[in-house]
Design an enzyme around this catalytic site. Sequence first.
Site, PDB file in Angstrom:
ATOM      1  N   ARG B 241       0.862  -1.181   0.000  1.00  0.00           N
ATOM      2  CA  ARG B 241       0.000   0.000   0.000  1.00  0.00           C
ATOM      3  C   ARG B 241       0.900   1.234   0.000  1.00  0.00           C
ATOM      4  NH1 ARG B 241      -3.606  -2.744  -1.253  1.00  0.00           N
ATOM      5  NH2 ARG B 241      -5.581  -3.176  -0.189  1.00  0.00           N
ATOM      6  N   GLU B 270      -3.616   7.832  -4.313  1.00  0.00           N
ATOM      7  CA  GLU B 270      -4.030   7.345  -5.636  1.00  0.00           C
ATOM      8  C   GLU B 270      -5.344   7.995  -6.060  1.00  0.00           C
ATOM      9  OE1 GLU B 270      -4.149   3.100  -5.212  1.00  0.00           O
ATOM     10  OE2 GLU B 270      -2.053   3.012  -4.648  1.00  0.00           O
ATOM     11  N   HIS B 288      -1.586   0.844  -9.560  1.00  0.00           N
ATOM     12  CA  HIS B 288      -2.197  -0.111  -8.612  1.00  0.00           C
ATOM     13  C   HIS B 288      -2.837  -1.281  -9.359  1.00  0.00           C
ATOM     14  CE1 HIS B 288      -4.100  -0.546  -4.365  1.00  0.00           C
ATOM     15  NE2 HIS B 288      -3.925  -1.712  -4.932  1.00  0.00           N
TER      16      HIS B 288
END
Lengths: 323, 323
Positions: B241, B270, B288
């Site tokens: 993460r 993000e 991602h």
Amino acid sequence: METPQLDLPQLLIIRPPTFPNFFKDLLRDKYHLLDPVESGLPTHQFLKIHGHSVRALVSVGPGPVTAEIIGYLPVLALVVASGAGVDHIDLAECHRRGIVVTNVGDSFSEDVADYAVGLLIDVLRGMSTSDRFVRAGLWPVKGNFPLGSKVGARRVGIVGLGSIGSLTAKRLEAFGCSIAYNSRTKKPSVHYPYYSSVRELAANCDVLIVCCALTNETYHIINKDVMKALGKQGVIINVGRGCLIDEKELVQFLVQGEIGGAGLDVFEDEPNVPKELYGLDNVVLSPHKAVATPESLALARQMVLDNLQAFFSDKPVLTPVKV
Amino acid sequence: METPQLDLPQLLIIRPPTFPNFFKDLLRDKYHLLDPVESGLPTHQFLKIHGHSVRALVSVGPGPVTAEIIGYLPVLALVVASGAGVDHIDLAECHRRGIVVTNVGDSFSEDVADYAVGLLIDVLRGMSTSDRFVRAGLWPVKGNFPLGSKVGARRVGIVGLGSIGSLTAKRLEAFGCSIAYNSRTKKPSVHYPYYSSVRELAANCDVLIVCCALTNETYHIINKDVMKALGKQGVIINVGRGCLIDEKELVQFLVQGEIGGAGLDVFEDEPNVPKELYGLDNVVLSPHKAVATPESLALARQMVLDNLQAFFSDKPVLTPVKV
């Protein structure tokens, strides 16, 4: 120009004018280096003057060792290639003359295998493409990126199970891929399924990794029929030589979506890459660099030195190539 | 809008408005779906009306399950996450209320491990960068591309040796890398060297692969001190993460050449990526997407279904998360 040390053994350097003599610092204390490029003379004129007593030469990079060049060297007994491939050396002429040819053995094999695996992950998972997507600022605009496909679910066909092919297979087994291979002959110690025909291998695989040597027999070994057998989802990785693939056909198959993707480190007319590939997101393009890390170059340089030293001490060379 | 089937068990869908309900087709025959986004009502208003009898919810993607949301659901007993990470779910509140939380277990682990290895090869060998170089037409102009560095020569430190970390280590062993790790506790069955401190791990490695869960303890686990310990040639890969790394510091270290490179699939904010990274050739940026292949999504969807079915059949769920 430096004073040549005339009491040292002569060593001819054959390299393209654009290619530096990587080995100069390593060699000049032990050998009297003869470098046509450095002399400023045309090669044939240089060889007419200096070639008569040359017993050994080093081909740097793709420095071509043609029958014509060999013709100027009546006592040549050793050709040392600075890489793994020897397709730029006239092996038939060396055989006829009884000249020993060496390459650098497996020095580069791990790096090439690493790169082959990297190209495959990149093509399957869209890594370079998504890097471009992020750098273009498209993530906040376009949102989710298209899915890639799973590495371990792929059936991988290795074309040429030498040291590079074997190391590639070993790596891909750790990802869960199943492996099959094609090579001149079935290898008794290998448990992967063997296909004597590349077309048959392609028909039973999702991925072809091309890493055989370029010879008269393997020129365009990946042709239209093989690509058709590989199919629309199929992926081709080439870390061997450009001419192993019929590049014109490959471009057509990629542009028309008749195969799924390609990772190409080598091309038929380097450094020229077919422009049609520039706009495709299912290909990864690389400037013939699979081979190169400082660690493997150090290994390769040492192998060049060791082969020369063995030859001039009348010992067997370490990594002879079958001529 | 479709007619809800009121005789089916209710199932609340929590998702960001921009995120499609991937599971709709799979779930709507078996459950009476309650989707605030589809209703057009604000979430809290929707939950005030419909929340009182909801026993189970599915959090799609990063759909946040906050204490506030849970507060509207007096009989909630199950939270099903559609991914591996559960940092968007208030686990403490679930614990307090005795709510069971499930994720999709190891469904995505192989894909994430594949991607971590891909990012590492890419950063070390400059694959995305050289693809940009070729597409920009620079090969014939600039000639040879700078060397990368050898994958197998690297000492790799895995931060978080769960299923993703273990599968990454297994793959990298096949490349010849040496492996060490950090995690909350030493794992008795694992032979890799263990470091209880991430800083110590970094000081003894060339590469850090960050793949631990994001918790209060692991927030910014890769901080300035860790980067300094990793050193100028060090490489950081993040497939966990964004908040596991102090991103502001990472950007400074990269821009100033205080670490060697990074492969980043995740970011702190993000889909916003620090613009300073766009111009760097020693980073690979990815939106991602390490997690995503059709094969693993199919596995994950099945896991969501199986957990729900187990719950509504009064059987133990398959992949509970420790809350």
